[in-house]
Design an enzyme around this catalytic site. Sequence first.
Site, PDB file in Angstrom:
ATOM      1  N   ASP A  24       0.856  -1.171   0.000  1.00 17.63           N
ATOM      2  CA  ASP A  24       0.000   0.000   0.000  1.00 17.63           C
ATOM      3  C   ASP A  24       0.901   1.232   0.000  1.00 17.63           C
ATOM      4  O   ASP A  24       2.018   1.193   0.537  1.00 17.63           O
ATOM      5  CB  ASP A  24      -0.885  -0.029   1.256  1.00 17.63           C
ATOM      6  CG  ASP A  24      -1.882   1.107   1.267  1.00 17.63           C
ATOM      7  OD1 ASP A  24      -2.403   1.442   0.199  1.00 17.63           O
ATOM      8  OD2 ASP A  24      -2.141   1.653   2.356  1.00 17.63           O
TER       9      ASP A  24
ATOM     10  N   ASP B  95      -3.792  -1.323   5.264  1.00 23.52           N
ATOM     11  CA  ASP B  95      -4.246  -0.804   6.559  1.00 23.52           C
ATOM     12  C   ASP B  95      -5.762  -0.642   6.636  1.00 23.52           C
ATOM     13  O   ASP B  95      -6.304  -0.445   7.709  1.00 23.52           O
ATOM     14  CB  ASP B  95      -3.591   0.541   6.869  1.00 23.52           C
ATOM     15  CG  ASP B  95      -3.833   1.580   5.782  1.00 23.52           C
ATOM     16  OD1 ASP B  95      -4.555   1.273   4.805  1.00 23.52           O
ATOM     17  OD2 ASP B  95      -3.299   2.702   5.894  1.00 23.52           O
TER      18      ASP B  95
ATOM     19  N   ASP C 222      -8.395  -3.555   2.224  1.00 22.26           N
ATOM     20  CA  ASP C 222      -7.223  -4.416   2.031  1.00 22.26           C
ATOM     21  C   ASP C 222      -7.412  -5.818   2.607  1.00 22.26           C
ATOM     22  O   ASP C 222      -6.631  -6.719   2.299  1.00 22.26           O
ATOM     23  CB  ASP C 222      -5.991  -3.783   2.698  1.00 22.26           C
ATOM     24  CG  ASP C 222      -5.633  -2.440   2.101  1.00 22.26           C
ATOM     25  OD1 ASP C 222      -5.654  -2.333   0.867  1.00 22.26           O
ATOM     26  OD2 ASP C 222      -5.353  -1.502   2.864  1.00 22.26           O
TER      27      ASP C 222
END
Length: 917
Positions: A337, A658, A662
């Site tokens: 990410d 996070d 996800d």
Amino acid sequence: MPLDTGTGRPAPAAHHGLAAHEVVLLLETDPRRGLSREEAALRQERYGPNALPAAARGGWLRLVLRQFQHPLVHILIAAGAITAALGEYVDSAVIFGVVLVNALVGYLQEAKAEAALDSLRAMVHTTARVVRGGREETVPSEELVPGDLVRVEAGDKVPADLRLLRSTGLHVDESALTGESVPVAKDDAVLAPGTPVADRLNMVHSGTLVTAGDGSGIVVATGPETELGEIHRLVGAAATLATPLTLKLAAFSRVLTVVIIGLAALTFAVGVARDQGVVDTFTAAVALAVGAIPEGLPAAVTITLAIGVGRMAKRRALIRRLPAVETLGSTTDICSDKTGTLTENQMTVRKIWTPDALYEVTGSGYAPDGAVRGGPADSVALHWTLLAGACCNDAALRHEGDRWSVLGDPTEGALLVAARKAGLPDSVRDDHPRLAAIPFSSDRRYMATLHHDPVTGGQLVLAKGAVEELSALCTGRLGADGTVRPLDRDALLAAAEALAAAGLRVLATAVRLPDPAGAVAPDAPATGPDPRSAVPFDDDRLTGRLVLTGLQAMLDPPRAAAAAAVRACHSAGITVRMITGDHAATARSIAGGLDLLPTGAAEDGRVLTGRDLAALPADAYPDAVDRARVYARVSPEQKLRLVEALQDRGRVVAMTGDGVNDAPALRQADIGVAMGLGGTEVAKDAADMVLTDDDFATIESAVEEGRGVFDNLTKFVVWTLPTNMGEGLVILVAILLGATLPILPTQILWINMTTAVALGLMLAFEPKEPGIMTRAPRDPARPLLTGTLIVRVLLVSALLVAGSWWVFSWEQGMGSGLAESRTAAVNLFVAVELVYLFSCRSLTRPVWRIGWFSNPWVVGGVLAQVAGQLALTYLPVMNRLFHTAPLGADSWLRIAGVAVLTSAAVAAHKYLQRQPM
């Protein structure tokens, strides 16, 4: 209302692509009075609660039984049963204890992993302000139904998917759902039906957070039909994969099981054919099986992984599942990410443009440490640019301990920090009291505030917003000396485009002239009515009366250590990929700064958006995904599919994240990595590892530790297998020759259990070898033992068999008793294992290159094993229990000679393997 006949819920519709009145008609509701209480009750009965469904899990018994399905566990159970049948109840209890402990640890890990679904459901356990029958009331969010009219304001968690009917300065933090790094401005405009979730500005979604403004909307989806519900489905569907080590151990165990059963059967058949007696032959076959089973392997695996967990914790990586330690060492791809992992997750002004100069802003994050450099420090344009950014602002800086954070919009926080860096006092907003404000909206795309100017005593207007919209309100530009000149729109737009091309988010600032013909400067004369009086303040009072002061350009900066960590991963043969909900231009800029993209990569398909991925044909998808390095504006389902595509190509994938969005990909990945500081509980529960500092550099450190763990596990396997093979072959040779057994089953158990604890487990503490992060990752298809290591195992096994028979026969030939001869054979096995342990501390380098005492645990283990062997040989109680007898000095010399010969043979094999062929 059209229904989906399969579920009884409203049929899926692109509500963002419908006008508000069409949504009202479709859901048969009232845009002012909402549903009646009676209709809401009927729909509650029809559609069910606004809650995510519980997954069918099968109960705790299913989880318990799953822990006993591994072939290695089957071998251990067989070993325990065999040792119990032999009357060795203590050893049997130890083996069964290992089985039960491993099963308990596995059960607890899986039970905690499935808690991710519970955390996801908990996200919608909120209350909602709903209008029913024309009256506003607060109800539990579970009671919402499609068609309800719901109101939201700053601080609310959105309770269901809403199509907006009204929006006033409404901003929603959707980062947990879409990955968008800044709050999204919402409006009620009609959008194209194919608009992706991240761009549906007329929708607010369940589980997101309202950060500013207020609005109202119609509930169009509840429970499993929401975007959050779709993620819940993906989390439940994602497979929890076996790690490379568990897969290899499973394959190794299956082969070992077949070999052990085959050799035991062969031993029994040969013995019976030689008329050696069924009972004695069966005892010999059992001894062979016991000898060939590596009883210490599961304990060694668990302890080695646990030590790796401890080492990683010291480097700020918390492991939730033990096998994840080893998986990191085999990782070939890291899908990271962007926000908060590769970047600071703290918007930072990097450049300030005024009509006369371009300034650089140093420092990073929300800590006001840095300076504004590059142009005249006394520039009037710079002063008003910074003042507008600080006062036309609703955010606040907060300082707790050594950590700075922002309350409010991250973009506004960055403007506050820039003003502090330039020397504007903390009291600047108190010195310029706000009298009125025009809030930001997605239609207006700017914000303006009316202030009392303490210097002039008049009224001051400050504004900030999108360059195109704000510049349309301006008639001039402010110079460094405070004079106003005509606005050069082409130069302004060119400067803004240049900053945006560098991946920066650009905001323009402007002020209202007290006198259209005069200059705006801190010492300008007072004009206008009394500044404390209430005055109308709207867009009409701004058009044509603003002066552009400058541009502030910002980004979420890359972490200081992230670029070095990415380069280290590249050196280690690991491909680093960025997956983000941000726009492609921003993602490309950050990726370029982190060396994720080679020159010209964007034209080579290395940056793909969610739209690009959706348009790819199935046959071109895997290759395009493999070639790309950056994936922007992707949905949760696309993240999951990306991971699956890489895994289908044989990659071992680590996925970081996070947000709620996800969670499915985190669970599907070979190892999911969640953020400890900024991550949601859902992401943490779905992950295998949690970073306590949210830093990509920690992942690189964890990969290094994981490689060290895999190395040490391989060293243990290479060390223990020759003993097990040698013990089994000694028994087989005895049966084939019709000779007396050189070692007994109880003595075999002594060798296996004591050496595994005192010697083998010491390899778990072996330091990482130099160059561990400069070699390529292990090929997932590569077997646990390479051809070279198999040859080494066979070499040491052969020396053990030959050496034990030699010392046993020598003792017999010298007239020693059977107990003394077997004691010599037992000590021979242990002595060879002891010297071979030092050779296994490195599988490629000679022992003198790594240092004899660089692992003090090995030295301590050797001393403990020597003490144990002396006790086994000379203590009467041990002689009775294990059928041993004292040895003379000449016996020890022969044993030492075989051990030294084995060490020399292994060193020669290492040397030959290092030579070019």
